[in-house]
Enzyme design. Structure first.
Site, PDB file in Angstrom:
ATOM      1  N   THR A 140      -5.311  23.898   4.236  1.00 42.82           N
ATOM      2  CA  THR A 140      -4.079  23.152   4.499  1.00 42.82           C
ATOM      3  C   THR A 140      -4.482  22.014   5.434  1.00 42.82           C
ATOM      4  O   THR A 140      -5.012  21.021   4.971  1.00 42.82           O
ATOM      5  CB  THR A 140      -2.974  24.061   5.098  1.00 42.82           C
ATOM      6  OG1 THR A 140      -3.516  24.856   6.125  1.00 42.82           O
ATOM      7  CG2 THR A 140      -2.384  24.934   4.020  1.00 42.82           C
TER       8      THR A 140
ATOM      9  N   LYS B  32      -9.252  30.427   4.968  1.00 43.06           N
ATOM     10  CA  LYS B  32      -8.562  29.272   5.527  1.00 43.06           C
ATOM     11  C   LYS B  32      -7.663  29.773   6.648  1.00 43.06           C
ATOM     12  O   LYS B  32      -7.311  30.931   6.693  1.00 43.06           O
ATOM     13  CB  LYS B  32      -7.707  28.558   4.485  1.00 43.06           C
ATOM     14  CG  LYS B  32      -6.466  29.342   4.093  1.00 43.06           C
ATOM     15  CD  LYS B  32      -5.403  28.469   3.467  1.00 43.06           C
ATOM     16  CE  LYS B  32      -4.783  27.520   4.463  1.00 43.06           C
ATOM     17  NZ  LYS B  32      -3.850  28.162   5.429  1.00 43.06           N
TER      18      LYS B  32
ATOM     19  N   THR C 220      -1.223  29.924   7.910  1.00 40.05           N
ATOM     20  CA  THR C 220      -1.448  31.109   7.083  1.00 40.05           C
ATOM     21  C   THR C 220      -2.930  31.380   6.947  1.00 40.05           C
ATOM     22  O   THR C 220      -3.712  30.467   6.754  1.00 40.05           O
ATOM     23  CB  THR C 220      -0.843  30.905   5.686  1.00 40.05           C
ATOM     24  OG1 THR C 220       0.557  31.007   5.777  1.00 40.05           O
ATOM     25  CG2 THR C 220      -1.345  31.950   4.716  1.00 40.05           C
TER      26      THR C 220
ATOM     27  N   GLU D  45      -5.854  25.386  15.643  1.00 38.91           N
ATOM     28  CA  GLU D  45      -5.162  24.119  15.888  1.00 38.91           C
ATOM     29  C   GLU D  45      -5.413  23.626  17.312  1.00 38.91           C
ATOM     30  O   GLU D  45      -5.030  24.275  18.281  1.00 38.91           O
ATOM     31  CB  GLU D  45      -3.673  24.290  15.614  1.00 38.91           C
ATOM     32  CG  GLU D  45      -3.426  24.471  14.127  1.00 38.91           C
ATOM     33  CD  GLU D  45      -2.010  24.853  13.802  1.00 38.91           C
ATOM     34  OE1 GLU D  45      -1.665  24.723  12.637  1.00 38.91           O
ATOM     35  OE2 GLU D  45      -1.278  25.253  14.708  1.00 38.91           O
TER      36      GLU D  45
ATOM     37  N   ASN E 150       1.498  20.466  16.170  1.00 47.16           N
ATOM     38  CA  ASN E 150       2.680  21.219  15.786  1.00 47.16           C
ATOM     39  C   ASN E 150       3.994  20.527  16.112  1.00 47.16           C
ATOM     40  O   ASN E 150       5.046  20.978  15.662  1.00 47.16           O
ATOM     41  CB  ASN E 150       2.640  22.606  16.433  1.00 47.16           C
ATOM     42  CG  ASN E 150       1.610  23.466  15.751  1.00 47.16           C
ATOM     43  OD1 ASN E 150       1.721  23.740  14.564  1.00 47.16           O
ATOM     44  ND2 ASN E 150       0.582  23.856  16.480  1.00 47.16           N
TER      45      ASN E 150
ATOM     46  N   SER F  48       5.529  11.978  13.116  1.00 43.51           N
ATOM     47  CA  SER F  48       5.431  10.638  13.709  1.00 43.51           C
ATOM     48  C   SER F  48       4.289   9.859  13.089  1.00 43.51           C
ATOM     49  O   SER F  48       3.456  10.415  12.408  1.00 43.51           O
ATOM     50  CB  SER F  48       5.235  10.752  15.212  1.00 43.51           C
ATOM     51  OG  SER F  48       4.018  11.395  15.500  1.00 43.51           O
TER      52      SER F  48
END
Lengths: 406, 406
Positions: free
Chosen positions: A153, A179, A190, A277, A401, A406
């Site tokens: 993703t 992933k 996920t 992340e 997140n 933007s």
């Protein structure tokens, strides 16, 4: 950027496993977002899935099909999780399987569907099913790297692991992909993982191997404590490299396969954390001296998921009081704080529940400056131990997140 | 900046309560970091404290002294939590009480110590005790606002609430202060709060009032899910405004005092959330339709503490899939997703576990653009309900906790 060495290794072919992919425009154009796995007849397949009460439609169907029949195909899309989509979502996942069954001549319940991406929106069923034949047209054994890219993703890097090993003079291969932790849009990270071997393993032992190894790999990682609706991990054994089938744990080869699978699963799980992340650091939290595994895990997760600790790790600030705080709130019954020891790397920061008098801020800061940091905690009340892997909490976590529009 | 109206009200004097403060240079110079409360003889005192296994030395001593004697003084420092400080930390907290007892002529166990600040460092005992007499020299009844400022750490604003009420023709006052603003989760959190009334209330009823009201105020807020080693909440009743003592819950005045205290405690608790580290939004998570209160709280906290939801709230992104994810992971046994409803403000986003077909992104975005956002979840399986208050997760949360050791 991912932390540490996340290079894709040479992805060895697994006899009996073919992979195809296509651009189906599930969410974005010009994106390889549809992947199909084909398994040779006789392949044994095991799966573990999210425990979320909001398990996605493909998860419900995969579990059902796996219980009913022997899977021959996996069909995986990114861009849409098909979760919280109600009856229509369930019908769409079924329709995808039905269409693929028509194209391949297998039964509908020999197909397991997987989805990852946005939650709460319906699958673009027509585009998805139109992509099935193009994906089938590309099926070939040497496409593991394409598959690793195809299931991403917003992972920043594809994730793979591959080993060859010998059992009774026969060389076998085990190859897998995963992933994780990347948002494509307003969603969660996920976890999907698919691992295959050409060793001959019974259905029962395939499931046993998967469940044993998932415990200390995919079930011991955390980015942000959030659990996806779509997490799935599949392990298959085609048996095509020959040999007699491993049918019990007393078969000497079982332990060898377990070791190889554990290594691959650990690597695939840790790659997800390394690419968490906004991650800038890879953190290992090891808890020992517990009365049982559960309390070791409770303490390890309390530390690994504390926003205050994760921001301190990001800042390379040896603010060890926050670690003590997280131990204290973990809910370990009758924990005697005066028996607790804590190390940052090799530096003991907490001695018998208080500040180690030999500790210096410089020594702590030196450990915290590293990209890979070990936190070790001894609860001083037993012999149980466990380990959890996580990453730090950076500005980029918030950015990824919060700022995606933007 | 704190969210919404956090203005200090007029802080009514409570007869029998005097407050003094001083600059003791606990951590920073030129900072009013030492506060002393003095209570008139006969004041009843109740306390609730952190459940952390690493409860700080002052918490251990306050609990002990409260069990042994009737407190006459509270001594509170910021800048150092005196937590995870071992035997020396305990001795330092005792020494502070001993010194204050000498200066005031009360018994050592009539003094309750409180600390907040960095964990794992020893108190600067000499500086702290040298500040006691200067603080005593400033004792006066009209210093609640000074006290509210004096106990702040990373708080951006002092927090106070004050009410007057009438019982049987007598006017009573209730005034209180609190501080946050990180490590906030129930049970309780680096949260300190002190509330006093001049109503006459027995010791037993003072404790009952505190425990009843803390459940739905300080035990229903969360900033980051982290629980402090130092949380303490104290409620005192001096009785100096006159009247006969309230000695049982069947006294009609008990319910009136309970209502006033509940209002003040809710306000003080919500002020902590409104001033949560990096907070830009104030979020109310209400869960109804549960089988019991526990599962309502489990779901509410799962939502309120999800970093993915909190970043979406920061971004004003009506990202309702994340709410469904958090409900799904909350561990409610046998939850039927198809009976779950979710509202953002008045906008129903999730209908029977799937996307509400009438939902529009515009309607959701309008709610998310507000500074104060209500999330309402109906689990569709019972009549229990509960409410938790939280804030969003912003860049500034990371900045405050990564760049600054509080």
């Amino acid at each position: 950027m991912a932390v540490g060495d996340v290079t894709m290794p040479h992805m060895h072919v697994v006899q009996g496993v073919k992979i195809g992919s296509a651009e189906a425009y599930v969410r974005y154009p010009n994106r390889r977002d549809l992947v199909i796995f084909e398994f040779a007849q006789g392949t044994t397949v095991a799966g573990v899935f999210t425990q979320s009460a909001f398990a996605a439609a493909p998860v419900l169907i995969s579990k059902k099909h796996l219980a009913e029949n022997t899977p021959r195909y996996l069909v995986i899309n990114t861009g849409n999780a098909n979760a919280a989509t109600g009856v229509i979502g369930y019908q769409n996942a079924e329709a995808t399987c039905t269409k693929l069954a028509e194209l391949t001549g297998v039964q509908v319940n020999q197909i397991l569907p997987f989805s990852t991406g946005v939650i709460g929106e319906q699958l673009p069923l027509e585009r998805l099913t139109q992509g099935l034949q193009p994906a089938l047209d590309t099926l070939n054994e040497n496409a593991w790297s394409d598959a690793a890219s195809g299931i991403m993703t917003t992972d920043t890097t594809p994730k793979g692991a591959s080993e060859q090993f010998e059992l009774d003079g026969i060389t076998y291969t085990m190859t897998g992909i995963s992933k994780g932790a990347g948002m494509i849009r307003p969603n969660m990270a996920t976890m999907l993982s698919f691992v295959a071997t050409d060793a001959p393993i019974s259905q029962e032992m395939t499931q046993a191997l998967l469940q044993t190894t998932v415990t200390h790999s995919f079930n011991r990682i955390t980015i942000d404590g959030d659990t996806s609706t779509n997490d799935s991990c599949i392990f298959v054994a085609t048996g095509l490299a020959g040999g007699t089938q491993i049918q019990s744990q007393s078969d000497a080869r079982y332990q060898k396969v377990l070791d190889v699978l554990a290594g691959i699963m650990n690597r695939l799980a840790q790659l997800i954390v390394r690419d968490g992340e906004g991650a800038t650091k890879f953190i290992t939290v090891h808890v020992e001296g517990g009365e049982n595994t559960q309390e070791c895990c409770d303490v390890a997760y309390s530390v690994a998921e504390s926003p205050l600790i994760k921001t301190a790790l990001f800042a390379s600030d040896p603010n060890w009081g926050r670690i003590v705080m997280a131990i204290g709130k973990a809910g370990v019954p009758n924990l005697d704080a005066s028996k607790v020891q804590v190390w940052l790397g090799d530096v003991q920061i907490c001695l018998d529940g208080g500040a180690n008098p030999d500790y210096t801020e410089e020594a702590g800061a030196a450990v915290m400056a590293e990209k890979e940091i070990n936190i070790r905690i001894d609860l001083g009340r037993g012999t149980a131990k466990d380990t959890v892997y996580t990453c730090d909490l950076s500005y980029d976590y918030v950015k990824i997140n919060a700022d995606y529009r933007s």
